[in-house]
Design a protein around this motif. Structure first.
Motif: not given
Length: 226
Positions: A80-90
């Motif tokens: 799963l790759t989610l590079n360069k999104n807007q995720i802040t809550d790890l």
């Protein structure tokens, strides 16, 4: 369908500016797709992904996915790759992935605020990134690759011992904090001692702690008391 590329069990729908997964994509390809690439779109939701029950690889780079990201149960997904999104809550993301992607071995979060490195902020350094890796491996101990780097035996061992303590918590504003009006000049002295004619002793809290270094105490003496 324009923009759709199919090669065996690999399905790509890249750079189409779609805000959601097209219904016909799941209907036409969901039953056979093992690799799905939806990068360079405008996705804010992954509704419709449940049609892809056999997915093993999912590429979601360069979208608008945030903390409300919801994946369906994908028991075979290993990449799963989610590079360069807007995720802040790890932590929220990792808890969700642990629940819905039990076979996950490769995860990449580069370019999200949740992944602290210089791609996001020059204030972050290698130590910040090491702590992040330790916490991720604590939550997802079966990972073999995290971002662009293979998980080492040492990292895995450290995550077992220290991973739970690597969570970064944003400090809350103190309820005792008082906003200072620009019209009200701050003084460390209690209000009861501000009258020049008053010589009574007064107890009160101030913002400074006196350690006895470099004559710090002098800042608490008014000119008229010298």
């Amino acid at each position: 369908m324009a923009g759709l590329v199919v090669s065996g069990t690999q399905v790509s729908y890249i750079g189409q500016d779609c805000r959601e997964i097209p219904e016909h994509l799941g209907r036409d390809c969901g039953h056979f797709a093992k690799r799905l690439d939806l990068s360079f779109n405008l996705l804010r939701s992954l509704e419709g992904l449940s049609a892809f029950e056999s997915l093993e690889e999912l590429i979601l780079d360069n979208n608008l996915l945030g903390n409300d990201l919801v994946l369906p149960g994908l028991p075979r997904l290993h990449t799963l790759t989610l590079n360069k999104n807007q995720i802040t809550d790890l932590e929220c993301l990792l808890d969700h992935l642990a629940e819905v992607t039990p076979a996950l071995e490769y995860l990449s979060l580069l370019g999200n605020v949740a992944c602290p490195n210089e791609l996001i902020s020059l204030e972050k350094d290698e130590e910040d990134y090491k702590r992040y890796r330790c916490f991720v491996l604590h939550k997802l101990p079966n990972l073999k690759f995290l971002d662009a780097r293979k998980v080492t035996k040492q990292e895995r061992e450290e995550a077992l011992v220290r991973g739970a303590f690597m969570k970064v918590v944003k400090p809350k504003a103190s309820s005792d904090s008082i906003a200072t009006s620009p019209e009200c000049q701050y003084t460390p002295l209690p209000s009861a001692s501000r009258e020049l004619t008053s010589h009574r002793g007064v107890l009160g809290k101030c913002r400074y702690i006196y350690y006895g270094k470099n004559s710090e105490g002098n800042r608490f003496i008014r000119d008229d008391q010298l």
